[in-house]
Design a protein around this motif. Sequence first.
Motif, mmCIF file in Angstrom:
data_model
loop_
_atom_site.group_PDB
_atom_site.id
_atom_site.type_symbol
_atom_site.label_atom_id
_atom_site.label_comp_id
_atom_site.label_asym_id
_atom_site.label_seq_id
_atom_site.Cartn_x
_atom_site.Cartn_y
_atom_site.Cartn_z
ATOM 1 N N ILE A 78 0.836 -1.199 0.000
ATOM 2 C CA ILE A 78 0.000 0.000 0.000
ATOM 3 C C ILE A 78 0.872 1.250 0.000
ATOM 4 O O ILE A 78 0.599 2.211 -0.728
ATOM 5 N N GLU A 79 1.930 1.237 0.789
ATOM 6 C CA GLU A 79 2.848 2.377 0.839
ATOM 7 C C GLU A 79 3.482 2.614 -0.527
ATOM 8 O O GLU A 79 3.595 3.751 -0.982
ATOM 9 N N PHE A 80 3.875 1.559 -1.196
ATOM 10 C CA PHE A 80 4.454 1.691 -2.533
ATOM 11 C C PHE A 80 3.424 2.242 -3.520
ATOM 12 O O PHE A 80 3.756 3.049 -4.379
ATOM 13 N N GLU A 81 2.178 1.778 -3.408
ATOM 14 C CA GLU A 81 1.128 2.253 -4.313
ATOM 15 C C GLU A 81 0.847 3.736 -4.100
ATOM 16 O O GLU A 81 0.564 4.464 -5.048
ATOM 17 N N ASP A 82 0.924 4.181 -2.855
ATOM 18 C CA ASP A 82 0.611 5.577 -2.537
ATOM 19 C C ASP A 82 1.787 6.531 -2.744
ATOM 20 O O ASP A 82 1.597 7.744 -2.782
ATOM 21 N N ALA A 83 2.994 5.997 -2.869
ATOM 22 C CA ALA A 83 4.198 6.840 -2.919
ATOM 23 C C ALA A 83 4.177 7.822 -4.082
ATOM 24 O O ALA A 83 4.584 8.976 -3.942
ATOM 25 N N ASP A 105 10.035 5.649 -10.196
ATOM 26 C CA ASP A 105 8.680 5.168 -10.477
ATOM 27 C C ASP A 105 8.673 3.757 -11.059
ATOM 28 O O ASP A 105 7.945 2.884 -10.579
ATOM 29 N N ASP A 106 9.454 3.527 -12.120
ATOM 30 C CA ASP A 106 9.472 2.216 -12.765
ATOM 31 C C ASP A 106 10.024 1.153 -11.822
ATOM 32 O O ASP A 106 9.507 0.038 -11.751
ATOM 33 N N LYS A 107 11.072 1.494 -11.121
ATOM 34 C CA LYS A 107 11.678 0.541 -10.180
ATOM 35 C C LYS A 107 10.715 0.219 -9.036
ATOM 36 O O LYS A 107 10.631 -0.917 -8.582
ATOM 37 N N ARG A 108 9.997 1.234 -8.585
ATOM 38 C CA ARG A 108 9.038 1.034 -7.490
ATOM 39 C C ARG A 108 7.940 0.072 -7.929
ATOM 40 O O ARG A 108 7.538 -0.804 -7.160
ATOM 41 N N GLU A 109 7.465 0.206 -9.156
ATOM 42 C CA GLU A 109 6.411 -0.684 -9.651
ATOM 43 C C GLU A 109 6.905 -2.126 -9.736
ATOM 44 O O GLU A 109 6.198 -3.059 -9.344
ATOM 45 N N THR A 110 8.128 -2.323 -10.208
ATOM 46 C CA THR A 110 8.705 -3.669 -10.277
ATOM 47 C C THR A 110 8.837 -4.259 -8.874
ATOM 48 O O THR A 110 8.455 -5.412 -8.635
#
Length: 101
Positions: free
Chosen positions: A24-29, A61-66
């Motif tokens: 959830i934290e990653f999704e909201d970042a 952003d891209d790295k966070r999604e992976t």
Amino acid sequence: MSDEVLIPLASMAELDRALKDIVIEFEDAGSRTDPLLEAIGRPFGRTGLRDAADAFEGAWDDKRETLRNHLVELQERVEGVRDAWQQLDLDLQSSLEQNGG
């Protein structure tokens, strides 16, 4: 050598919840980028710090999604293992009760 199998179901449940919170934290970042850039502003009329923060966020952003996808996969596996062990425990208990054990 012990003949017992000890599965820390409470620890697995805690890990499952923690992984869900991290996802959830990653999704909201990403939604915090604009407030961050606004908070940085343009100190002394310069945009260098703001531009660097924006560039970092774009690259991250891209790295966070992976990473988020890998965390989701890990969380689902932890949940599956915990659920399987819980079901096995219930099945074994039921079998013992039916067989008078």
